[in-house]
Design a protein around this motif. Structure first.
Motif, PDB file in Angstrom:
ATOM      1  N   SER A  34     -28.966  17.690 -35.917  1.00 41.04           N
ATOM      2  CA  SER A  34     -27.645  17.512 -36.510  1.00 41.04           C
ATOM      3  C   SER A  34     -26.594  18.189 -35.640  1.00 41.04           C
ATOM      4  O   SER A  34     -26.916  19.055 -34.811  1.00 41.04           O
ATOM      5  CB  SER A  34     -27.612  18.106 -37.925  1.00 41.04           C
ATOM      6  OG  SER A  34     -27.904  19.492 -37.885  1.00 41.04           O
ATOM      7  N   VAL A  35     -25.348  17.789 -35.825  1.00 40.55           N
ATOM      8  CA  VAL A  35     -24.248  18.409 -35.079  1.00 40.55           C
ATOM      9  C   VAL A  35     -23.890  19.709 -35.791  1.00 40.55           C
ATOM     10  O   VAL A  35     -23.077  19.743 -36.702  1.00 40.55           O
ATOM     11  CB  VAL A  35     -23.021  17.468 -35.011  1.00 40.55           C
ATOM     12  CG1 VAL A  35     -21.917  18.084 -34.162  1.00 40.55           C
ATOM     13  CG2 VAL A  35     -23.422  16.120 -34.440  1.00 40.55           C
ATOM     14  N   GLU A  36     -24.573  20.771 -35.390  1.00 46.66           N
ATOM     15  CA  GLU A  36     -24.346  22.065 -36.044  1.00 46.66           C
ATOM     16  C   GLU A  36     -24.154  23.156 -34.987  1.00 46.66           C
ATOM     17  O   GLU A  36     -24.304  22.916 -33.786  1.00 46.66           O
ATOM     18  CB  GLU A  36     -25.508  22.396 -36.992  1.00 46.66           C
ATOM     19  CG  GLU A  36     -26.903  22.212 -36.409  1.00 46.66           C
ATOM     20  CD  GLU A  36     -27.370  23.402 -35.593  1.00 46.66           C
ATOM     21  OE1 GLU A  36     -26.867  24.521 -35.848  1.00 46.66           O
ATOM     22  OE2 GLU A  36     -28.198  23.215 -34.694  1.00 46.66           O
ATOM     23  N   GLY A  37     -23.830  24.347 -35.459  1.00 41.14           N
ATOM     24  CA  GLY A  37     -23.374  25.419 -34.584  1.00 41.14           C
ATOM     25  C   GLY A  37     -24.244  25.739 -33.396  1.00 41.14           C
ATOM     26  O   GLY A  37     -23.756  25.912 -32.282  1.00 41.14           O
ATOM     27  N   GLY A  38     -25.578  25.831 -33.611  1.00 40.80           N
ATOM     28  CA  GLY A  38     -26.456  26.202 -32.516  1.00 40.80           C
ATOM     29  C   GLY A  38     -26.449  25.188 -31.390  1.00 40.80           C
ATOM     30  O   GLY A  38     -26.386  25.542 -30.211  1.00 40.80           O
ATOM     31  N   VAL A  39     -26.503  23.921 -31.749  1.00 40.19           N
ATOM     32  CA  VAL A  39     -26.494  22.855 -30.743  1.00 40.19           C
ATOM     33  C   VAL A  39     -25.131  22.789 -30.060  1.00 40.19           C
ATOM     34  O   VAL A  39     -25.037  22.701 -28.827  1.00 40.19           O
ATOM     35  CB  VAL A  39     -26.824  21.494 -31.390  1.00 40.19           C
ATOM     36  CG1 VAL A  39     -26.699  20.377 -30.364  1.00 40.19           C
ATOM     37  CG2 VAL A  39     -28.221  21.517 -31.996  1.00 40.19           C
ATOM     38  N   VAL A  40     -24.077  22.834 -30.853  1.00 42.62           N
ATOM     39  CA  VAL A  40     -22.717  22.757 -30.311  1.00 42.62           C
ATOM     40  C   VAL A  40     -22.459  23.903 -29.337  1.00 42.62           C
ATOM     41  O   VAL A  40     -21.803  23.719 -28.305  1.00 42.62           O
ATOM     42  CB  VAL A  40     -21.672  22.762 -31.449  1.00 42.62           C
ATOM     43  CG1 VAL A  40     -20.258  22.886 -30.889  1.00 42.62           C
ATOM     44  CG2 VAL A  40     -21.798  21.489 -32.284  1.00 42.62           C
ATOM     45  N   HIS A  72     -17.937  13.025 -29.513  1.00 46.67           N
ATOM     46  CA  HIS A  72     -18.747  12.892 -30.727  1.00 46.67           C
ATOM     47  C   HIS A  72     -18.711  14.185 -31.545  1.00 46.67           C
ATOM     48  O   HIS A  72     -18.575  14.155 -32.777  1.00 46.67           O
ATOM     49  CB  HIS A  72     -20.182  12.551 -30.334  1.00 46.67           C
ATOM     50  CG  HIS A  72     -21.150  12.534 -31.475  1.00 46.67           C
ATOM     51  ND1 HIS A  72     -21.166  11.552 -32.431  1.00 46.67           N
ATOM     52  CD2 HIS A  72     -22.135  13.419 -31.819  1.00 46.67           C
ATOM     53  CE1 HIS A  72     -22.124  11.800 -33.306  1.00 46.67           C
ATOM     54  NE2 HIS A  72     -22.726  12.919 -32.956  1.00 46.67           N
ATOM     55  N   ILE A  73     -18.828  15.314 -30.874  1.00 46.47           N
ATOM     56  CA  ILE A  73     -18.807  16.609 -31.563  1.00 46.47           C
ATOM     57  C   ILE A  73     -17.472  16.845 -32.255  1.00 46.47           C
ATOM     58  O   ILE A  73     -17.420  17.263 -33.421  1.00 46.47           O
ATOM     59  CB  ILE A  73     -19.116  17.750 -30.557  1.00 46.47           C
ATOM     60  CG1 ILE A  73     -20.596  17.715 -30.168  1.00 46.47           C
ATOM     61  CG2 ILE A  73     -18.742  19.112 -31.147  1.00 46.47           C
ATOM     62  CD1 ILE A  73     -20.965  18.670 -29.044  1.00 46.47           C
ATOM     63  N   ARG A 111     -29.528  13.592 -26.460  1.00 44.42           N
ATOM     64  CA  ARG A 111     -30.359  12.473 -26.897  1.00 44.42           C
ATOM     65  C   ARG A 111     -30.932  12.714 -28.291  1.00 44.42           C
ATOM     66  O   ARG A 111     -31.061  11.780 -29.089  1.00 44.42           O
ATOM     67  CB  ARG A 111     -31.485  12.242 -25.886  1.00 44.42           C
ATOM     68  CG  ARG A 111     -30.983  11.770 -24.518  1.00 44.42           C
ATOM     69  CD  ARG A 111     -32.140  11.361 -23.628  1.00 44.42           C
ATOM     70  NE  ARG A 111     -32.855  10.239 -24.216  1.00 44.42           N
ATOM     71  CZ  ARG A 111     -34.191  10.118 -24.193  1.00 44.42           C
ATOM     72  NH1 ARG A 111     -34.938  11.045 -23.608  1.00 44.42           N
ATOM     73  NH2 ARG A 111     -34.764   9.073 -24.738  1.00 44.42           N
ATOM     74  N   GLN A 112     -31.275  13.951 -28.590  1.00 43.76           N
ATOM     75  CA  GLN A 112     -31.796  14.272 -29.918  1.00 43.76           C
ATOM     76  C   GLN A 112     -30.712  14.103 -30.985  1.00 43.76           C
ATOM     77  O   GLN A 112     -30.985  13.643 -32.102  1.00 43.76           O
ATOM     78  CB  GLN A 112     -32.342  15.705 -29.948  1.00 43.76           C
ATOM     79  CG  GLN A 112     -33.552  15.940 -29.055  1.00 43.76           C
ATOM     80  CD  GLN A 112     -34.691  14.987 -29.360  1.00 43.76           C
ATOM     81  OE1 GLN A 112     -35.222  14.964 -30.466  1.00 43.76           O
ATOM     82  NE2 GLN A 112     -35.054  14.167 -28.379  1.00 43.76           N
ATOM     83  N   MET A 113     -29.486  14.456 -30.643  1.00 43.26           N
ATOM     84  CA  MET A 113     -28.381  14.237 -31.588  1.00 43.26           C
ATOM     85  C   MET A 113     -28.180  12.752 -31.839  1.00 43.26           C
ATOM     86  O   MET A 113     -27.996  12.315 -32.975  1.00 43.26           O
ATOM     87  CB  MET A 113     -27.076  14.870 -31.050  1.00 43.26           C
ATOM     88  CG  MET A 113     -26.935  16.343 -31.331  1.00 43.26           C
ATOM     89  SD  MET A 113     -25.240  16.935 -31.041  1.00 43.26           S
ATOM     90  CE  MET A 113     -25.169  16.902 -29.263  1.00 43.26           C
ATOM     91  N   GLN A 114     -28.204  11.978 -30.762  1.00 37.52           N
ATOM     92  CA  GLN A 114     -27.996  10.538 -30.918  1.00 37.52           C
ATOM     93  C   GLN A 114     -29.102   9.907 -31.763  1.00 37.52           C
ATOM     94  O   GLN A 114     -28.842   9.005 -32.570  1.00 37.52           O
ATOM     95  CB  GLN A 114     -27.932   9.855 -29.551  1.00 37.52           C
ATOM     96  CG  GLN A 114     -27.901   8.333 -29.625  1.00 37.52           C
ATOM     97  CD  GLN A 114     -26.962   7.714 -28.616  1.00 37.52           C
ATOM     98  OE1 GLN A 114     -25.767   7.954 -28.632  1.00 37.52           O
ATOM     99  NE2 GLN A 114     -27.505   6.913 -27.720  1.00 37.52           N
ATOM    100  N   ALA A 115     -30.329  10.395 -31.586  1.00 39.33           N
ATOM    101  CA  ALA A 115     -31.462   9.832 -32.323  1.00 39.33           C
ATOM    102  C   ALA A 115     -31.500  10.318 -33.769  1.00 39.33           C
ATOM    103  O   ALA A 115     -32.324   9.842 -34.556  1.00 39.33           O
ATOM    104  CB  ALA A 115     -32.765  10.182 -31.611  1.00 39.33           C
TER     105      ALA A 115
END
Length: 393
Positions: free
Chosen positions: A52-58, A90-91, A44-48
């Motif tokens: 950002s779509v970055e390494g830690g989140v991915v 999305h990723i 949800r945070q990515m969508q909002a």
């Protein structure tokens, strides 16, 4: 950036935490971001646009097995599998992976594994090693025996005819477990079913959908709907849990009446076989393949079939429905976590002192078998349900 997440489905998660005890990665790390509710928060945070779509989140999304154990215990009915697949799509569209991960995912997993001819070529070194008696040097890649023996296009019922079913032979299943497919057809024939195996069927699309390539998964789905739609079938049978989960979701994936009709006909082998008759003196247990137990909610039928043969020699496996770490291609893309879960599964198997482990998915068989070999416990056999029942009969 366009929305990729169904916000209504994401908001159905009330963050109650009942999923935590069922999530294999959370059990291992204790990290909230490695839990279903934590990952939904990240989605949800990515969508909002707040993340950002970055390494830690991915990394946290990649570390999810997609086992869907959370769905089976969720009181709010969160469709986590759908949220995960659209997030991964999305990723893949917005994140640049390392050269190795790109090669592994886009080439080997997507361009080799789903195509039996290419898979056979890739496994040629393994076949040579087996022929030379060196198969034990490749414990993570090979079962005791690789078999690509094809099943006939049509195999008639034995005895009283109960119906006509289609058989999905699978990609890995047809290349590495041909004997299991043959056993499956024999079981269906003995149960009174004519079995049709269309030669032009293709990959079910599971590997594509699980990795975020939903467009290619839909291509696979449309092809199989067309191929099996040419036959007049009472059911469509699959003996691989991961494939069966995707086949049963063609209606959702395609959003068409044809897809829904196809999905409605799909049955796991354990759903269609009558109770087994036979006898086994070996101590045996059953490992629940994630996409059979959680995605398809099938746990009792295969157990009953095994217990009918094993009788008092059946032993329940602790944490039987906790993922073994195979999870499709997960043990290739996330080998560290896969190894931790593999060890957890092996420890549980060894503590109950069984001689045979029965399961319903080729990836689980390879993963558990490799773990037993590493632990010096390869006297314990890991077999598919179809092989277990066929040999008992």
């Amino acid at each position: 950036m366009s929305a990729f997440l169904d916000e209504r489905k994401a908001l159905s998660c009330v963050h109650c935490g009942l999923c935590l005890a069922s999530c294999p990665t959370f059990l291992e790390t204790g990290n909230e971001n490695d839990s279903p509710r934590g990952r939904i928060y990240l989605m949800r945070q990515m969508q909002a646009g707040r993340l950002s779509v970055e390494g830690g989140v991915v990394a946290h999304i990649d570390r999810c097995l997609g086992c869907r154990a959370c769905e089976a215990v969720c009181p709010s009915g969160v469709e986590y599998g759908t949220l995960l697949e659209t997030t991964r799509e999305h990723i893949e569209r917005n994140y640049q992976r390392s050269p190795w991960q790109t090669l592994l995912r886009r080439v080997f997993i997507e361009q080799v594994v789903p195509y039996p001819g290419r898979m056979k070529l890739a496994l040629l070194p393994v076949r040579i090693a087996q022929a030379l008696g060196l198969g034990r040097l490749l414990p993570a890649l090979t079962p005791t025996k690789i078999s690509a023996t094809p099943v006939p296009e049509f195999s008639p019922a034995v005895g009283e005819r109960r119906g006509r079913v289609g058989f999905v032979r699978g990609c890995v299943q047809s290349v590495m477990f041909g004997d299991t497919n043959a056993a499956t057809v024999r079981l269906l024939n003995r149960a009174g079913y004519d079995v049709v195996t269309p030669p032009d069927q293709g990959c079910c699309g599971a590997l594509f959908s699980h990795s975020g390539n939903l467009s290619e998964a839909r291509v696979c789905a449309r092809h199989n709907v067309e191929v099996f739609g040419r036959e007049k079938l009472d059911a469509i049978v699959i003996n691989a849990a991961g494939c069966g989960s995707t086949l049963k979701e063609y209606g959702h994936l395609l959003g068409t009446d044809e897809g829904r009709e196809f999905s409605h006909k799909v049955k796991d082998l354990s759903e269609i076989l009558p109770s087994a008759t036979g006898k086994s003196a070996k101590k045996v247990t059953f490992h629940d393949a994630c996409h059979l137990a959680h995605a398809q909610r099938i746990t009792q039928q295969p157990r009953a079939l095994v217990q009918a043969v094993a009788g008092e020699n059946f032993v329940e496996l602790p944490e039987s429905d906790v993922c073994c770490g195979s999870a499709g291609s997960y043990n290739l893309t996330e080998p560290v976590m896969a190894a931790r879960l593999q060890q957890r599964k092996i420890d549980n198997i060894r503590k109950i002192g069984v001689e045979v482990v029965v399961t319903t998915n080729p990836g689980c068989i390879l993963q558990i078998q490799a773990g037993l070999r590493k632990a010096g416990a390869d006297h314990i056999r890991v077999v598919h349900l179809a092989d277990y029942l066929d040999s008992a009969i």
